[in-house]
Design a protein around this motif. Structure first.
Motif, PDB file in Angstrom:
ATOM      1  N   ASP A 187      -3.406 -29.640  -7.308  1.00  0.00           N
ATOM      2  CA  ASP A 187      -2.073 -29.773  -7.873  1.00  0.00           C
ATOM      3  C   ASP A 187      -2.215 -30.003  -9.385  1.00  0.00           C
ATOM      4  O   ASP A 187      -2.915 -30.925  -9.811  1.00  0.00           O
ATOM      5  CB  ASP A 187      -1.363 -30.972  -7.237  1.00  0.00           C
ATOM      6  N   GLU A 240       5.396 -25.783 -16.672  1.00  0.00           N
ATOM      7  CA  GLU A 240       6.316 -26.910 -16.793  1.00  0.00           C
ATOM      8  C   GLU A 240       5.562 -28.228 -16.654  1.00  0.00           C
ATOM      9  O   GLU A 240       5.802 -29.183 -17.404  1.00  0.00           O
ATOM     10  CB  GLU A 240       7.404 -26.802 -15.726  1.00  0.00           C
ATOM     11  N   THR A 241       4.635 -28.276 -15.695  1.00  0.00           N
ATOM     12  CA  THR A 241       3.825 -29.475 -15.495  1.00  0.00           C
ATOM     13  C   THR A 241       2.954 -29.744 -16.709  1.00  0.00           C
ATOM     14  O   THR A 241       2.814 -30.892 -17.149  1.00  0.00           O
ATOM     15  CB  THR A 241       2.947 -29.315 -14.243  1.00  0.00           C
ATOM     16  N   PHE A 258       0.462 -27.461  -3.633  1.00  0.00           N
ATOM     17  CA  PHE A 258       0.658 -26.400  -4.631  1.00  0.00           C
ATOM     18  C   PHE A 258      -0.041 -25.127  -4.180  1.00  0.00           C
ATOM     19  O   PHE A 258       0.480 -24.018  -4.369  1.00  0.00           O
ATOM     20  CB  PHE A 258       0.102 -26.860  -5.981  1.00  0.00           C
ATOM     21  N   SER A 292       6.294 -17.479 -10.060  1.00  0.00           N
ATOM     22  CA  SER A 292       7.020 -18.753  -9.944  1.00  0.00           C
ATOM     23  C   SER A 292       6.077 -19.937 -10.106  1.00  0.00           C
ATOM     24  O   SER A 292       6.414 -20.940 -10.747  1.00  0.00           O
ATOM     25  CB  SER A 292       7.728 -18.844  -8.584  1.00  0.00           C
ATOM     26  N   GLN A 293       4.878 -19.822  -9.550  1.00  0.00           N
ATOM     27  CA  GLN A 293       3.894 -20.889  -9.670  1.00  0.00           C
ATOM     28  C   GLN A 293       3.350 -20.996 -11.089  1.00  0.00           C
ATOM     29  O   GLN A 293       2.974 -22.081 -11.534  1.00  0.00           O
ATOM     30  CB  GLN A 293       2.760 -20.668  -8.669  1.00  0.00           C
ATOM     31  N   GLU A 346       2.079 -23.443  -1.495  1.00  0.00           N
ATOM     32  CA  GLU A 346       3.249 -22.810  -2.100  1.00  0.00           C
ATOM     33  C   GLU A 346       2.853 -21.513  -2.797  1.00  0.00           C
ATOM     34  O   GLU A 346       3.597 -20.520  -2.765  1.00  0.00           O
ATOM     35  CB  GLU A 346       3.899 -23.770  -3.098  1.00  0.00           C
ATOM     36  N   SER A 377       5.922 -23.023 -12.814  1.00  0.00           N
ATOM     37  CA  SER A 377       5.819 -24.401 -12.340  1.00  0.00           C
ATOM     38  C   SER A 377       4.635 -25.110 -12.993  1.00  0.00           C
ATOM     39  O   SER A 377       4.748 -26.263 -13.424  1.00  0.00           O
ATOM     40  CB  SER A 377       5.667 -24.419 -10.820  1.00  0.00           C
TER      41      SER A 377
END
Length: 318
Positions: free
Chosen positions: A152, A221-222, A3, A214-215, A6, A218
């Motif tokens: 992460d 969402e997690t 993560f 974007s992260q 990214e 993400s």
């Protein structure tokens, strides 16, 4: 890909438009990823190192755009401490020689300063570069790409910057805490000072401040998935606990009914209690509500509970 990697790749795609933000981002990255080599004649050569090719390309372009110089990009090998030769990765080095005004770059980025007429290498964040909010965001982005990492979100919430000096760590903590609703802490780990955050909201906001949108999505969402799973487990555990309590209560009621039947007989009970005792004995696993519906006339849950408690009290006296 992790993560953190990214996140850095996303940040490396950001191209600051304002000159002040370009300088701030270069300064933040150079502060933690750069090193100085003597080039003779009292001059310095700047070597900037990273294991991420996207970051190397990004800063080569950014330095060229801001300072108007060509730099050398070299590829070598890097192995983390404690890793085997099989764990080696490429290391990308950007070199700025004296003829490309390395000394002037060190001064403009707030790394080479003058005190009492003598040059010295500062070990903190030069305040003149982070006067505005947009520049603090850019500086933070540069620092993260140079020395930041995070876990992460699937596993835990932790974001940190590894600083080589206590002064830099304290300056970074102060800068992070200047943003609304952000709070970072400092801890010593070996010879390094770690500026870190463990609260999910702080980490999400830090990603947003640096520009990793974007992260951020993400991570959110997690968080939603983890929350849903947690709620489902909590509900399941609650249902299990309720079921256990219901089974325990039913067993007590059956024991009481069996005791009365063996000692006095169910006919000893008042007529209303006889009906409930007989229904419970015939339907040992049904719920209280279902038991009430079997009565004639049907009884509410509270009515059934009261009669079963009375049966238990009478059995306890025998």
């Amino acid at each position: 890909m992790s993560f953190a990697s990214e996140t850095k790749n996303e940040l490396a795609r950001i191209e600051p438009e304002k000159k002040c933000c370009q300088l701030a981002e270069i300064s933040g990255f150079l502060r933690v990823a750069g090193s100085l080599r003597l080039a003779g004649g009292g001059k310095f050569r700047i070597v900037i190192t990273t294991e991420n090719p996207a970051i190397a390309r990004h800063y080569k372009k950014l330095i060229q755009e801001y300072f108007g110089i060509e730099t050398r990009l070299e590829i070598g090998e890097s192995a983390a401490v404690g890793k085997s030769r099989n764990s080696r990765h490429h290391a990308y080095g950007i070199t700025i020689d004296p003829e490309n005004r390395s000394e002037q770059i060190l001064r403009e980025t707030g790394i080479l300063l003058i005190k009492e007429g003598n040059n010295y290498i500062s070990d903190g964040i030069y305040s003149g570069i982070i006067k505005t909010k947009c520049c603090r965001k850019a500086y933070l982005r540069g620092l993260f790409m140079g020395t930041g990492t995070m876990s992460d979100p699937e596993k835990s919430y932790h974001l940190e910057f590894v600083c080589h000096s206590e002064t830099l760590a304290n300056d970074l903590k102060k800068m992070i805490n200047s943003f609304v609703d952000l709070s970072a802490k400092v801890a010593k780990r070996g010879n390094s000072y770690i500026v870190y955050m463990k609260k999910a909201d702080y980490i999400r906001d830090t990603l947003a401040i640096m520009g990793a949108s974007s992260q951020v999505f993400s991570m959110e969402e997690t968080r939603i998935k983890k929350s849903m799973i947690s709620d489902a487990k909590r509900i399941a555990n609650c249902d299990t606990a309720n079921l256990d309590r219901s089974v325990d209560a039913a067993m007590r009621q059956l024991d009481a009914i069996r005791k009365i039947e063996e000692t006095r007989g169910l006919a000893w009970l008042p007529e209303k209690l006889q009906e409930v005792a007989r229904l419970r004995a015939e339907n040992p696993y049904v719920s209280i509500s279902a038991l009430g519906e079997l009565c004639d006339p049907p009884l509410k849950k509270s009515g059934i509970n009261n009669r079963l408690k009375k049966i238990e009290e009478l059995a306890a006296k025998l």
